[in-house]
Design a protein around this motif. Structure first.
Motif, PDB file in Angstrom:
ATOM      1  N   ARG A  95      10.761   7.139   0.576  1.00 10.61           N
ATOM      2  CA  ARG A  95      10.741   5.747   1.042  1.00 10.61           C
ATOM      3  C   ARG A  95       9.335   5.193   0.982  1.00 10.61           C
ATOM      4  O   ARG A  95       8.380   5.792   1.455  1.00 10.61           O
ATOM      5  CB  ARG A  95      11.280   5.668   2.479  1.00 10.61           C
ATOM      6  N   GLY A  96       9.212   4.034   0.338  1.00  9.24           N
ATOM      7  CA  GLY A  96       7.945   3.292   0.334  1.00  9.24           C
ATOM      8  C   GLY A  96       8.051   2.213   1.404  1.00  9.24           C
ATOM      9  O   GLY A  96       7.989   2.469   2.601  1.00  9.24           O
ATOM     10  N   ASP A 100      14.701  -1.503  -0.544  1.00  6.15           N
ATOM     11  CA  ASP A 100      15.787  -1.293  -1.490  1.00  6.15           C
ATOM     12  C   ASP A 100      17.044  -2.036  -1.033  1.00  6.15           C
ATOM     13  O   ASP A 100      17.453  -1.924   0.120  1.00  6.15           O
ATOM     14  CB  ASP A 100      16.087   0.200  -1.610  1.00  6.15           C
ATOM     15  N   LEU A 104      18.770   2.701  -0.784  1.00  6.43           N
ATOM     16  CA  LEU A 104      18.707   4.004  -1.453  1.00  6.43           C
ATOM     17  C   LEU A 104      17.553   4.883  -0.989  1.00  6.43           C
ATOM     18  O   LEU A 104      17.567   6.089  -1.226  1.00  6.43           O
ATOM     19  CB  LEU A 104      18.612   3.819  -2.978  1.00  6.43           C
ATOM     20  N   SER A 105      16.566   4.309  -0.319  1.00  6.36           N
ATOM     21  CA  SER A 105      15.444   5.133   0.149  1.00  6.36           C
ATOM     22  C   SER A 105      15.705   5.741   1.527  1.00  6.36           C
ATOM     23  O   SER A 105      14.908   6.546   1.997  1.00  6.36           O
ATOM     24  CB  SER A 105      14.160   4.296   0.191  1.00  6.36           C
ATOM     25  N   VAL A 160       6.783 -11.833  -4.040  1.00  7.66           N
ATOM     26  CA  VAL A 160       6.449 -12.895  -3.105  1.00  7.66           C
ATOM     27  C   VAL A 160       6.345 -12.392  -1.664  1.00  7.66           C
ATOM     28  O   VAL A 160       5.494 -12.833  -0.904  1.00  7.66           O
ATOM     29  CB  VAL A 160       7.536 -14.003  -3.194  1.00  7.66           C
ATOM     30  N   GLY A 165       7.167  -2.779  -0.660  1.00 11.19           N
ATOM     31  CA  GLY A 165       6.327  -1.616  -0.936  1.00 11.19           C
ATOM     32  C   GLY A 165       6.036  -1.463  -2.424  1.00 11.19           C
ATOM     33  O   GLY A 165       6.901  -1.721  -3.261  1.00 11.19           O
ATOM     34  N   GLY A 168       8.523   1.346  -4.563  1.00  6.40           N
ATOM     35  CA  GLY A 168       9.738   0.932  -5.263  1.00  6.40           C
ATOM     36  C   GLY A 168       9.503  -0.248  -6.185  1.00  6.40           C
ATOM     37  O   GLY A 168      10.084  -0.314  -7.269  1.00  6.40           O
ATOM     38  N   SER A 171       7.887   0.721  -9.428  1.00 10.02           N
ATOM     39  CA  SER A 171       8.792   1.640 -10.143  1.00 10.02           C
ATOM     40  C   SER A 171       9.903   0.887 -10.859  1.00 10.02           C
ATOM     41  O   SER A 171      10.468   1.382 -11.834  1.00 10.02           O
ATOM     42  CB  SER A 171       9.468   2.613  -9.168  1.00 10.02           C
ATOM     43  N   GLY A 174       8.879  -5.234 -10.904  1.00  8.64           N
ATOM     44  CA  GLY A 174       8.104  -6.050  -9.960  1.00  8.64           C
ATOM     45  C   GLY A 174       7.643  -7.366 -10.560  1.00  8.64           C
ATOM     46  O   GLY A 174       6.811  -7.385 -11.461  1.00  8.64           O
ATOM     47  N   VAL A 225       7.753  11.999  -7.164  1.00  5.99           N
ATOM     48  CA  VAL A 225       7.220  11.100  -6.136  1.00  5.99           C
ATOM     49  C   VAL A 225       5.871  10.579  -6.615  1.00  5.99           C
ATOM     50  O   VAL A 225       4.936  11.355  -6.819  1.00  5.99           O
ATOM     51  CB  VAL A 225       7.048  11.834  -4.785  1.00  5.99           C
TER      52      VAL A 225
HETATM   53  C1  FAD Z   1      12.763  -9.346   1.274  1.00  2.38           C
HETATM   54  C2  FAD Z   1      12.644  -8.830  -0.123  1.00  2.38           C
HETATM   55  C3  FAD Z   1      11.875  -9.515  -1.049  1.00  2.38           C
HETATM   56  C4  FAD Z   1      11.752  -9.042  -2.361  1.00  2.38           C
HETATM   57  N1  FAD Z   1      11.013  -9.766  -3.246  1.00  2.38           N
HETATM   58  C5  FAD Z   1      10.890  -9.308  -4.523  1.00  2.38           C
HETATM   59  C6  FAD Z   1      10.116 -10.032  -5.482  1.00  2.38           C
HETATM   60  O1  FAD Z   1       9.553 -11.092  -5.193  1.00  2.38           O
HETATM   61  N2  FAD Z   1      10.025  -9.512  -6.730  1.00  2.38           N
HETATM   62  C7  FAD Z   1      10.638  -8.331  -7.094  1.00  2.38           C
HETATM   63  O2  FAD Z   1      10.475  -7.895  -8.235  1.00  2.38           O
HETATM   64  N3  FAD Z   1      11.388  -7.653  -6.213  1.00  2.38           N
HETATM   65  C8  FAD Z   1      11.525  -8.109  -4.949  1.00  2.38           C
HETATM   66  N4  FAD Z   1      12.277  -7.405  -4.059  1.00  2.38           N
HETATM   67  C9  FAD Z   1      12.919  -6.163  -4.510  1.00  2.38           C
HETATM   68  C10 FAD Z   1      11.924  -5.008  -4.356  1.00  2.38           C
HETATM   69  O3  FAD Z   1      10.893  -5.081  -5.324  1.00  2.38           O
HETATM   70  C11 FAD Z   1      12.661  -3.677  -4.565  1.00  2.38           C
HETATM   71  O4  FAD Z   1      13.712  -3.556  -3.649  1.00  2.38           O
HETATM   72  C12 FAD Z   1      11.706  -2.496  -4.453  1.00  2.38           C
HETATM   73  O5  FAD Z   1      12.357  -1.347  -4.938  1.00  2.38           O
HETATM   74  C13 FAD Z   1      11.244  -2.304  -3.032  1.00  2.38           C
HETATM   75  O6  FAD Z   1      10.268  -1.306  -2.952  1.00  2.38           O
HETATM   76  P1  FAD Z   1       9.998  -0.584  -1.545  1.00  2.38           P
HETATM   77  O7  FAD Z   1       9.016   0.488  -1.758  1.00  2.38           O
HETATM   78  O8  FAD Z   1       9.757  -1.610  -0.512  1.00  2.38           O
HETATM   79  O9  FAD Z   1      11.457  -0.021  -1.253  1.00  2.38           O
HETATM   80  P2  FAD Z   1      12.050   1.429  -0.952  1.00  2.38           P
HETATM   81  O10 FAD Z   1      13.403   1.138  -0.400  1.00  2.38           O
HETATM   82  O11 FAD Z   1      11.120   2.243  -0.149  1.00  2.38           O
HETATM   83  O12 FAD Z   1      12.161   2.069  -2.388  1.00  2.38           O
HETATM   84  C14 FAD Z   1      12.977   1.535  -3.415  1.00  2.38           C
HETATM   85  C15 FAD Z   1      13.347   2.661  -4.402  1.00  2.38           C
HETATM   86  O13 FAD Z   1      12.155   3.233  -4.947  1.00  2.38           O
HETATM   87  C16 FAD Z   1      12.041   4.607  -4.569  1.00  2.38           C
HETATM   88  N5  FAD Z   1      10.644   4.872  -4.238  1.00  2.38           N
HETATM   89  C17 FAD Z   1       9.903   4.272  -3.259  1.00  2.38           C
HETATM   90  N6  FAD Z   1       8.661   4.772  -3.260  1.00  2.38           N
HETATM   91  C18 FAD Z   1       8.603   5.689  -4.240  1.00  2.38           C
HETATM   92  C19 FAD Z   1       7.584   6.554  -4.726  1.00  2.38           C
HETATM   93  N7  FAD Z   1       6.372   6.564  -4.186  1.00  2.38           N
HETATM   94  N8  FAD Z   1       7.868   7.401  -5.752  1.00  2.38           N
HETATM   95  C20 FAD Z   1       9.097   7.410  -6.310  1.00  2.38           C
HETATM   96  N9  FAD Z   1      10.112   6.595  -5.907  1.00  2.38           N
HETATM   97  C21 FAD Z   1       9.862   5.754  -4.880  1.00  2.38           C
HETATM   98  C22 FAD Z   1      12.974   4.782  -3.377  1.00  2.38           C
HETATM   99  O14 FAD Z   1      13.444   6.107  -3.253  1.00  2.38           O
HETATM  100  C23 FAD Z   1      14.094   3.812  -3.714  1.00  2.38           C
HETATM  101  O15 FAD Z   1      14.981   4.381  -4.670  1.00  2.38           O
HETATM  102  C24 FAD Z   1      12.427  -7.857  -2.753  1.00  2.38           C
HETATM  103  C25 FAD Z   1      13.200  -7.172  -1.813  1.00  2.38           C
HETATM  104  C26 FAD Z   1      13.330  -7.655  -0.525  1.00  2.38           C
HETATM  105  C27 FAD Z   1      14.224  -6.928   0.449  1.00  2.38           C
END
Ligand code: FAD
Length: 422
Positions: A95-96, A100, A104-105, A160, A165, A168, A171, A174, A225
């Protein structure tokens, strides 16, 4: 492409919990500094679990819970967790930022533990070299903050919402408001550190170009990871221009230049918006980040470091589509009819224009094929607050019906989606 076999089996997992915890506590890494983990017996377990759950649809008592949450402080802790996971066949979810869309995290359909990177969130910006190293538990808001407090003429093209994080987000690709100017966040990754399934640490050179290609858009939790990303920063003018025009719907925009050059372009190409000079706001790039994140533009930049979202968390379900041919007005009217259904709490469709720099980057450059020929992406979203199965089913059914309705009007064979949301 090199795909590392990832995740343990679900064979006799219950018997393996204790062995896993014992392995973790006695690993050589734990001798150097204590590996912190939370089992359900720990009073902090619920708050640690819930802190990074951003979709309340998965914050229910029925949602599967991890056997343990490991919060590493060092790469060696990550190595230990992976080695023990491999040895004792316990499924791992990394989880980052926890954004997700399908949880999924932090949710899995078999016994699992969470490797929560929340404590690995430092960002180092090198203004002279125009690069930054970001630990994979960091947020894009922390990255923006570190850039914005050190320079007014460099930027990074990511999403935005500041609490997202980089783990994700990068990965999966973005994207943000400067997608057409600069491309995706993943287009600007130049190095990464990754721990593989055997617990071995790699950089770009040692992981090889195939794996380095795969982790920039191929989806998280798949190839290992990632512990840190190195990115190139992009030049921006001292002042950029933002505006919001409210019609029957809201239209936002960011222009990497000054208002006096933007206004004639808008009046020539989008006269129907009726934009006037007083609608345009000039500010620095970092303050445009505040603007789009929903903060007053004179807020202290520290607000970007918060891991607590500005708006309240809700239940939501989302899908996405890519559009390559213009959609007819009739098709759009069908969308409106669905959006206006009174029993649906808060539906939203976000149209993100492609083209520009996105069309110049080859579709095989990274695992993100939506380049030349893509007109725009639609994100279909629905939010609701009402608890319970009936409300969940009603809203999920609504988005599925909308998705079915859109099939003839969006990309086909195959129907494309944005992998970065999952
Ligand atoms: C409120 C909101 C706003 C958003 N805005 C945007 C936007 O403007 N543009 C855009 O492109 N997307 C946007 N998203 C989608 C977002 O980019 C993805 O959901 C992204 O995967 C989130 O990353 P995270 O680390 O926060 O999530 P997490 O839920 O922590 O991780 C997402 C996935 O990546 C995996 N992962 C996390 N960290 C790692 C790591 N270090 N190594 C390997 N795998 C890892 C996790 O296991 C999971 O499968 C938004 C989502 C939300 C809920």
């Amino acid at each position: 492409m090199l795909a590392v076999p990832w995740s343990g089996s679900d064979a006799s997992p219950a018997a393996n919990h204790d062995n896993f915890l014992h392995c973790l506590s006695t690993s050589p890494a734990a001798n150097v500094s204590k590996i912190v983990f939370y089992t359900p017996a720990n009073p902090s377990y619920p708050s640690v679990l819930q802190f990074s759950i951003h979709n309340l649809r998965f914050n229910t008592s029925a949602a599967p819970k991890p056997i343990v949450i490991v919060t590493p402080q060092t790469t060696s802790h990550i190595q230990a967790a992976i080695s023990c996971s491999h040895k004792h066949r316990l499924h791992l979810r990394v989880r980052g930022g926890g954004h997700d869309y399908e949880g999924l995290s932090y949710v899995a359909s078999r016994p699992f533990f969470i490797l929560d990177l929340i404590n690995l969130s430092s960002v180092k910006v090198d203004v002279a070299a125009r690069t930054a190293w970001i630990q994979a538990g960091g947020t894009i808001g922390e990255l923006y903050y570190q850039i914005g407090t050190q320079t007014t003429t460099l930027a990074f093209p990511a999403g935005v919402c500041p609490t997202v994080g980089v783990g994700g987000h990068f990965s999966g690709g973005g994207y943000g408001l400067s997608l057409r100017k600069f491309g995706l966040a993943a287009d600007h990754i130049v190095d990464a550190h990754l721990v593989d399934v055997k617990g071995k640490v790699h950089n770009r050179a040692s992981m090889g170009e195939d794996l380095f290609w795969a982790i920039r858009g191929g989806g998280g939790n798949t190839f290992g990871v990632v512990t840190a990303w190195k990115v190139n920063l992009l030049p921006v003018p001292e002042n950029v221009t933002v505006f919001t025009v409210t019609k029957t719907i809201q239209q936002n925009s960011l222009y990497l230049g000054q208002a006096q050059s933007l206004l004639p372009l808008l009046q020539r190409d989008f006269p129907e918006l009726g934009v006037e000079r007083e609608d345009l706001i000039e500010l620095t790039w970092i303050r445009s980040i505040l603007y789009f994140a929903g903060y007053p533009t004179d807020s202290p930049l520290e607000v970007l470091r918060s891991q607590v979202p500005l708006t309240r968390k809700r239940n939501f379900k989302a899908k996405s589509d890519y559009v390559t041919e213009p959609m007819s007005e009739r098709a759009l009217e069908g969308i409106w009819r669905r959006i206006l259904r009174p029993d649906i709490e808060d539906p939203e469709l976000i149209f993100s224009p492609y083209g520009g720099r996105m069309s110049e980057i080859p579709e095989s450059s990274i695992p993100f094929p939506h380049r030349a020929g893509t007109r725009y992406k639609i994100q279909h979203l629905v939010y609701w607050e009402r608890e319970g199965r009936e409300a969940t089913d009603r809203h999920v059914d609504w988005i599925r019906e909308l998705y079915g309705y859109l099939a003839p009007h969006v990309s086909k064979n195959p129907r494309l989606a944005y992998s970065g949301f999952y």
